[in-house]
Design an enzyme around this catalytic site. Structure first.
Site, PDB file in Angstrom:
ATOM      1  N   CYS A 100       2.899  14.916  -2.764  1.00  0.00           N
ATOM      2  CA  CYS A 100       1.448  14.814  -3.003  1.00  0.00           C
ATOM      3  C   CYS A 100       0.779  16.173  -3.009  1.00  0.00           C
ATOM      4  O   CYS A 100      -0.216  16.369  -3.691  1.00  0.00           O
ATOM      5  CB  CYS A 100       0.815  13.917  -1.960  1.00  0.00           C
ATOM      6  N   GLU A 114      -5.074   8.603   2.604  1.00  0.00           N
ATOM      7  CA  GLU A 114      -4.366   9.837   2.218  1.00  0.00           C
ATOM      8  C   GLU A 114      -3.890   9.610   0.786  1.00  0.00           C
ATOM      9  O   GLU A 114      -2.878   8.947   0.562  1.00  0.00           O
ATOM     10  CB  GLU A 114      -3.177  10.074   3.166  1.00  0.00           C
TER      11      GLU A 114
HETATM   12  P1  NAD Z   1       1.100   3.363  -4.254  1.00  0.00           P
HETATM   13  O1  NAD Z   1      -0.372   3.452  -4.073  1.00  0.00           O
HETATM   14  O2  NAD Z   1       1.628   2.726  -5.462  1.00  0.00           O
HETATM   15  O3  NAD Z   1       1.782   2.602  -3.012  1.00  0.00           O
HETATM   16  C1  NAD Z   1       1.524   2.936  -1.669  1.00  0.00           C
HETATM   17  C2  NAD Z   1       1.658   1.696  -0.800  1.00  0.00           C
HETATM   18  O4  NAD Z   1       0.704   0.730  -1.214  1.00  0.00           O
HETATM   19  C3  NAD Z   1       3.035   1.017  -0.888  1.00  0.00           C
HETATM   20  O5  NAD Z   1       3.410   0.627   0.409  1.00  0.00           O
HETATM   21  C4  NAD Z   1       2.779  -0.179  -1.780  1.00  0.00           C
HETATM   22  O6  NAD Z   1       3.622  -1.271  -1.496  1.00  0.00           O
HETATM   23  C5  NAD Z   1       1.343  -0.515  -1.441  1.00  0.00           C
HETATM   24  N1  NAD Z   1       0.675  -1.210  -2.549  1.00  0.00           N
HETATM   25  C6  NAD Z   1       0.985  -1.184  -3.869  1.00  0.00           C
HETATM   26  N2  NAD Z   1       0.135  -1.954  -4.576  1.00  0.00           N
HETATM   27  C7  NAD Z   1      -0.730  -2.480  -3.687  1.00  0.00           C
HETATM   28  C8  NAD Z   1      -1.848  -3.359  -3.777  1.00  0.00           C
HETATM   29  N3  NAD Z   1      -2.228  -3.861  -4.950  1.00  0.00           N
HETATM   30  N4  NAD Z   1      -2.512  -3.664  -2.651  1.00  0.00           N
HETATM   31  C9  NAD Z   1      -2.135  -3.155  -1.465  1.00  0.00           C
HETATM   32  N5  NAD Z   1      -1.089  -2.318  -1.312  1.00  0.00           N
HETATM   33  C10 NAD Z   1      -0.398  -1.986  -2.393  1.00  0.00           C
HETATM   34  O7  NAD Z   1       1.608   4.876  -4.104  1.00  0.00           O
HETATM   35  P2  NAD Z   1       3.092   5.431  -4.285  1.00  0.00           P
HETATM   36  O8  NAD Z   1       3.471   5.325  -5.722  1.00  0.00           O
HETATM   37  O9  NAD Z   1       3.984   4.865  -3.261  1.00  0.00           O
HETATM   38  O10 NAD Z   1       2.885   6.966  -3.901  1.00  0.00           O
HETATM   39  C11 NAD Z   1       2.507   7.925  -4.816  1.00  0.00           C
HETATM   40  C12 NAD Z   1       1.053   8.299  -4.643  1.00  0.00           C
HETATM   41  O11 NAD Z   1       0.769   8.580  -3.294  1.00  0.00           O
HETATM   42  C13 NAD Z   1       0.710   9.556  -5.392  1.00  0.00           C
HETATM   43  O12 NAD Z   1      -0.568   9.415  -5.944  1.00  0.00           O
HETATM   44  C14 NAD Z   1       0.680  10.612  -4.298  1.00  0.00           C
HETATM   45  O13 NAD Z   1      -0.103  11.746  -4.572  1.00  0.00           O
HETATM   46  C15 NAD Z   1       0.152   9.836  -3.154  1.00  0.00           C
HETATM   47  N6  NAD Z   1       0.554  10.439  -1.913  1.00  0.00           N
HETATM   48  C16 NAD Z   1      -0.397  10.969  -1.104  1.00  0.00           C
HETATM   49  C17 NAD Z   1      -0.019  11.578   0.061  1.00  0.00           C
HETATM   50  C18 NAD Z   1      -1.013  12.193   1.007  1.00  0.00           C
HETATM   51  O14 NAD Z   1      -0.612  12.547   2.093  1.00  0.00           O
HETATM   52  N7  NAD Z   1      -2.252  12.334   0.650  1.00  0.00           N
HETATM   53  C19 NAD Z   1       1.324  11.639   0.406  1.00  0.00           C
HETATM   54  C20 NAD Z   1       2.253  11.078  -0.451  1.00  0.00           C
HETATM   55  C21 NAD Z   1       1.868  10.457  -1.599  1.00  0.00           C
END
Ligand code: NAD
Length: 460
Positions: A243, A209
């Protein structure tokens, strides 16, 4: 660590078979519902501390949505989990065939920070409903909420069944090196790629997602004031850190001024003269995101807002016009309270601009014309579509919610969520009292005879 990896401890519990009975799953969903009520005050306080969410917002956009998912799953679970009878071909008769929905096993659920309760626990509802064990990894960027959710999970579930692990990218990477049976990730497209690459090692199925730039198109025939009100509602809730928030607007040039005036007036009604003092207006999650967002402000003409306060992580609802399509604010997902508005002369122009971009999570269209609706749907791809509104298509459990291409793969909510955590196992049981010999060698039937027989009989 001197003990078994997290996934292995939960897998041992999964193999006891305890999670399989529907009764067990329903009981765990009921426990989660009660725990959400019992921990409501702590969760709402944490959401306020991390993101400036008011208790109303916290209830409406986080805890309430999880409760809705629980309610829907509870009412529907027996139907979803029931085996589905299937026809069997004549040449295996007599036999029975059916599809047996089965849990994958141990699921890993990685959550983001923007709706840190809902986006971690709604997938958990689906995972439990489908009979899985689950490991949750909340986002480190909403640390108070991560702690509050972890406390609630510990209080609610046997840690052999559902457990939460706190930490940042390093902890997520360590978990991803383990073997899970399903990975459900919500977050950025960048990290989504890393998650999928890690999943490939164990060939673990993933639901991703992800994010992206969700466009809103406002046609000249749309009810412009209504469109303005609905768009700013979806854009500026949670200070634009949603998002499915409309990322930018493409508006018919003849309606642009009326549309911008209507947005200003709606924002005034929603948040008053000073949004910094309005309890319904959120804060930017941290300094790094604050600075990233403030850097977008020179990318266009600020017709509303622009005011910001680093000490308070506050950026006023901001509308930009005269934004060149090549500006940075039009390249990256904004994920904050800045809304570029671009005018178009012909719908063709707007659609061409969208077709050149990565597939967004949601596409919003404001028009009263069904032919325009059909055209836009046919010519622009997206995870979901909302006509004459924003965000609402993902509220509730009836419609599947998910992206496509750069905005993700797979979907959840309601039945789609159950299926995201379910293997549709095909089962065929043959009778033993009849064993027609024609399939066994040596073959007595000629090739022509076989083809004739197939034409007659394999049609079914
Ligand atoms: P992110 O990708 O930075 O982090 C998400 C998760 O991944 C966190 O738990 C983080 O600890 C983990 N993570 C970070 N780096 C990692 C790595 N190198 N390897 C594995 N895991 C890792 O995203 P964010 O900043 O928390 O959220 C914002 C983004 O999420 C935006 O792009 C937004 O559009 C998207 N989003 C999508 C939805 C959806 O339903 N499609 C919902 C909310 C947010």
């Amino acid at each position: 660590m001197g003990f078994a990896p997290t996934s292995e401890r939960l897998r041992a519990f999964f193999y006891t078979g305890a999670t399989r009975p529907v009764q067990f799953r329903l009981a765990q969903l009921a426990r989660l519902s009660v725990a959400l009520e019992r921990h409501e005050a702590a969760l709402l306080a944490a959401l306020h501390a991390d993101l400036g969410k008011s208790p109303f917002q916290g209830c409406a956009t986080e805890l309430g949505l999880v409760q809705m998912e629980i309610g829907h799953a509870t009412r529907s679970l027996r139907r979803w989990a029931a085996p589905r009878k299937s026809r069997t071909p004549w040449f295996v008769a007599p036999a029975r065939g059916w599809v047996q929905p089965e849990p994958f096993g141990v699921a890993l659920i990685l959550g983001p920070w923007n709706y840190p309760v809902q986006l971690l626990l709604s997938p958990l509802v689906s995972a439990i409903a489908a009979g899985n064990c689950a490991v949750l990894k909340p986002s480190e960027l909403a640390p108070r909420t991560a702690e509050a959710v972890t406390g609630m999970i510990r209080d609610c579930f046997d840690e052999q069944f559902v457990t939460a692990v706190n930490g940042g990218a390093g902890v997520a990477e360590a978990l991803l090196r383990e073997r899970f049976d399903k990975i459900f990730f919500t977050g950025s497209t960048r990290v989504g790629r890393l998650v999928m690459a890690a999943a490939a090692k164990h060939l673990t199925p993933v639901t991703l997602e992800l994010g992206g730039k969700c466009p809103a198109i406002v046609c000249a025939d749309a009810p412009v004031e209504l469109a303005a009100r609905r768009i700013v509602w979806g854009k500026f809730m949670n200070a634009g850190q949603t998002c499915v928030a409309p990322d930018f607007v493409l508006v018919a040039r003849e309606a642009r001024d009326r549309f911008v005036t209507a947005m200003k007036s709606a924002l005034q009604n929603f948040y008053g003269d000073d949004p910094a003092r309005c309890v319904d207006y959120g804060r930017i999650v941290n300094q790094q995101h604050f600075e990233r967002l403030v850097n977008y402000l020179p990318d266009g003409k600020i017709v509303l807002g622009g005011r910001n306060d680093a000490g308070n992580l506050f950026i006023a609802p901001t509308i930009l016009t005269d934004v060149p399509p090549g500006a940075a604010v039009m390249q990256e997902e904004i994920f904050g309270p800045i809304l570029p508005v671009l005018a178009f002369d012909q719908l063709d122009e707007a659609l061409a601009l969208l077709r050149d971009r990565p597939t967004p999570l949601a596409l919003y269209l404001f028009t009263g014309d069904r032919a325009t609706e059909g055209r836009v749907m046919a010519e622009v791809r997206s995870g979901g579509v909302c006509v004459n509104d924003v965000v609402s298509h993902m509220i509730g459990s009836a419609l599947p919610f998910g992206g496509l291409g750069a905005s993700g793969m797979g979907a959840y909510h309601g039945r789609a969520g159950f299926e995201a955590f379910t293997h549709q196992r095909a089962v065929l049981r043959r009778a033993t009292w009849l064993d027609l010999p024609f399939r066994y060698p040596p073959q007595k039937l000629s090739l022509a005879g076989l083809k004739r027989a197939m034409r007659f009989l394999l049609g079914d």
